[in-house]
Design a protein around this motif. Structure first.
Motif, PDB file in Angstrom:
ATOM      1  N   ASP A  21      -4.901   2.700   6.473  1.00  0.00           N
ATOM      2  CA  ASP A  21      -3.319   2.460   6.050  1.00  0.00           C
ATOM      3  C   ASP A  21      -2.962   0.911   5.937  1.00  0.00           C
ATOM      4  O   ASP A  21      -1.865   0.725   5.613  1.00  0.00           O
ATOM      5  CB  ASP A  21      -2.592   3.063   7.099  1.00  0.00           C
ATOM      6  CG  ASP A  21      -2.645   2.352   8.608  1.00  0.00           C
ATOM      7  OD1 ASP A  21      -3.629   1.721   8.788  1.00  0.00           O
ATOM      8  OD2 ASP A  21      -1.824   2.530   9.291  1.00  0.00           O
ATOM      9  N   ARG A  22      -3.842  -0.078   6.421  1.00  0.00           N
ATOM     10  CA  ARG A  22      -3.670  -1.476   6.352  1.00  0.00           C
ATOM     11  C   ARG A  22      -3.521  -1.957   4.755  1.00  0.00           C
ATOM     12  O   ARG A  22      -4.355  -1.544   3.993  1.00  0.00           O
ATOM     13  CB  ARG A  22      -4.547  -2.413   7.170  1.00  0.00           C
ATOM     14  CG  ARG A  22      -4.893  -1.634   8.467  1.00  0.00           C
ATOM     15  CD  ARG A  22      -3.715  -1.984   9.482  1.00  0.00           C
ATOM     16  NE  ARG A  22      -3.822  -1.843  10.853  1.00  0.00           N
ATOM     17  CZ  ARG A  22      -3.871  -1.163  11.591  1.00  0.00           C
ATOM     18  NH1 ARG A  22      -3.780   0.255  10.925  1.00  0.00           N
ATOM     19  NH2 ARG A  22      -4.234  -1.120  12.541  1.00  0.00           N
ATOM     20  N   CYS A  23      -2.750  -2.965   4.553  1.00  0.00           N
ATOM     21  CA  CYS A  23      -2.550  -3.570   3.289  1.00  0.00           C
ATOM     22  C   CYS A  23      -2.303  -5.122   3.414  1.00  0.00           C
ATOM     23  O   CYS A  23      -1.845  -5.348   4.089  1.00  0.00           O
ATOM     24  CB  CYS A  23      -1.706  -2.945   2.304  1.00  0.00           C
ATOM     25  SG  CYS A  23      -2.070  -3.335   0.562  1.00  0.00           S
ATOM     26  N   ASN A  24      -3.159  -5.911   2.316  1.00  0.00           N
ATOM     27  CA  ASN A  24      -2.914  -7.302   2.469  1.00  0.00           C
ATOM     28  C   ASN A  24      -1.725  -7.841   1.689  1.00  0.00           C
ATOM     29  O   ASN A  24      -1.500  -8.788   1.299  1.00  0.00           O
ATOM     30  CB  ASN A  24      -4.087  -8.112   2.238  1.00  0.00           C
ATOM     31  CG  ASN A  24      -4.674  -7.571   0.998  1.00  0.00           C
ATOM     32  OD1 ASN A  24      -4.348  -6.732   0.461  1.00  0.00           O
ATOM     33  ND2 ASN A  24      -5.624  -8.298   0.445  1.00  0.00           N
ATOM     34  N   GLU A  25      -1.057  -6.588   1.030  1.00  0.00           N
ATOM     35  CA  GLU A  25      -0.131  -6.911   0.067  1.00  0.00           C
ATOM     36  C   GLU A  25       1.094  -5.989   0.587  1.00  0.00           C
ATOM     37  O   GLU A  25       0.985  -4.913   1.356  1.00  0.00           O
ATOM     38  CB  GLU A  25       0.041  -6.763  -1.351  1.00  0.00           C
ATOM     39  CG  GLU A  25      -1.217  -7.462  -1.901  1.00  0.00           C
ATOM     40  CD  GLU A  25      -1.196  -7.659  -3.382  1.00  0.00           C
ATOM     41  OE1 GLU A  25      -0.994  -6.526  -4.029  1.00  0.00           O
ATOM     42  OE2 GLU A  25      -1.362  -8.762  -4.171  1.00  0.00           O
ATOM     43  N   ARG A  26       2.400  -6.168   0.046  1.00  0.00           N
ATOM     44  CA  ARG A  26       3.561  -5.417   0.493  1.00  0.00           C
ATOM     45  C   ARG A  26       4.409  -4.772  -0.592  1.00  0.00           C
ATOM     46  O   ARG A  26       5.315  -5.667  -1.135  1.00  0.00           O
ATOM     47  CB  ARG A  26       4.496  -6.026   1.430  1.00  0.00           C
ATOM     48  CG  ARG A  26       5.239  -4.839   2.352  1.00  0.00           C
ATOM     49  CD  ARG A  26       6.560  -5.377   2.738  1.00  0.00           C
ATOM     50  NE  ARG A  26       7.671  -6.019   2.119  1.00  0.00           N
ATOM     51  CZ  ARG A  26       8.534  -5.209   1.356  1.00  0.00           C
ATOM     52  NH1 ARG A  26       8.327  -3.629   1.831  1.00  0.00           N
ATOM     53  NH2 ARG A  26       9.598  -5.592   0.686  1.00  0.00           N
TER      54      ARG A  26
END
Ligand code: SAM
Length: 327
Positions: A21-26
């Motif tokens: 569920d992690r992301c390096n963008e939002r």
């Protein structure tokens, strides 16, 4: 040969697997501002658990798998996971959906792992617009797209989520970029799939409007053969020589008619439909130890509840964020 047929007579053979569920963008349409409700790491399925789910799915008749997220390329060890997924017997197709930010480092290892099909999210080419939408830097994404083409990935598609007033001015630049780099470009209608401020009528840009823009720009030839395994309608733009897909998730009343998918969330919930809250927890078949027969049984009972169509046109209120479900 096993085949899974749902209660509406649709053959279901495609599983989308969210690996994190992690992301390096939002992205504006994906995560709410100041989101901090990340799943505890222990809740996220391990590689062994994910592969056990895939083995159970294959034994039932699933053939196609897409690795997604969150951002799948931020999951530690994801290249090994993809290599092992590709190596499983009777897995016919493995695809990846990524925001592309880590492709400069990972495109070669992914190619070496056997991956050949990749979808890259690109909502704008302009650096400022891209940053306003995703909070990230578009340059590594563009570098990544060039690299996957150089490496010879045979299937590369770009995904643009349509947002009125945010990236409608980027439709033609993206079209020209796709033509220049010989990649397909897909326009996706904004869907109410995630808890975010972005999802309102005023931001919605229907696929039909893009169709009109394209028609004004070029000659559109409908593709008779489907490109990939999803619901997009594809056209070839004669002058530019580029293929485009329109994904009218809300406006296309036939969108769900050939739905062949189920989704696995990164914490082990099986969802028979993106636009419905139904989900089955597969963890009882995975923990404390893996029991593939139990996982198969849970798959069958979930399939028997697959809705005939999504609830997006019925004021559907998403309860989970998209990164956990996997787009
Ligand atoms: N992080 C990866 C990426 O950006 O491609 C994979 C996950 S992302 C959730 C998968 C796809 O879902 C992307 O193409 C993204 O643009 C799309 N998506 C996310 N939220 C959406 C929304 N509300 N409406 C339409 N598409 C959405």
């Amino acid at each position: 040969m096993n085949e899974l047929i749902d209660p509406n007579g649709r053959r279901v053979d495609y599983l989308r697997i969210s690996v994190t569920d992690r992301c390096n963008e939002r992205c504006l349409y994906c995560l709410p501002e100041n989101y901090s409700d990340w799943l505890p790491r222990a809740e996220i399925l391990s590689d062994d658990e994910l592969l056990a789910v895939v083995r159970a799915a294959v034994s039932l008749g699933f053939k196609k798998f897409r690795v997604t997220g969150g951002e799948p390329l931020v999951r530690p060890g994801v290249v090994d996971f993809i290599r092992n997924l590709i190596a499983l017997p009777d897995v016919e197709s493995v695809q990846l959906t990524t925001n592309g930010t880590r492709l400069p480092q990972l495109a070669q290892p992914l190619f070496d792992a056997g991956l050949r099909r990749i979808n890259i999210s690109l909502d704008a080419l302009d650096e400022k617009i891209y940053r306003a939408i995703t909070s990230g830097d578009v340059r590594p994404v563009i570098e990544g797209i060039k690299l996957v083409k150089q490496l010879g990935f045979p299937s590369v598609k770009l995904n643009m989520v349509l947002m009125r007033g945010k990236n409608d001015q980027q439709i033609l630049p993206l079209l020209n970029f796709a033509a220049e780099h010989d990649v397909a470009l897909r326009f996706i209608e904004l869907m109410p799939v995630s808890l975010t401020e972005m999802l309102s009528e005023k931001n919605f840009l229907p696929a039909a409007e893009v169709y009109s823009i394209l028609k004004h720009e070029d000659e559109l030839v409908p593709l008779t053969e489907p490109l990939g395994f999803g619901p997009a309608k594809y056209f070839r733009l004669k002058k530019r020589g580029v293929t485009v897909g329109l994904i009218g998730a809300l406006s296309d009343l036939h969108f769900c008619e050939r739905c062949n998918k189920m989704r696995l969330t990164c914490d082990g919930k099986l969802r028979p439909c993106l636009g419905n809250h139904l989900e089955t927890d597969l963890k009882p078949g995975l923990r404390p130890q893996i029991d593939e027969a139990k996982v198969r049984e849970l798959f069958r009972s979930t399939l028997s509840q697959k809705p005939s169509e999504h609830l997006f046109r019925h004021n559907y209120q998403p309860q989970r964020v998209m990164t956990a479900i996997g787009g």
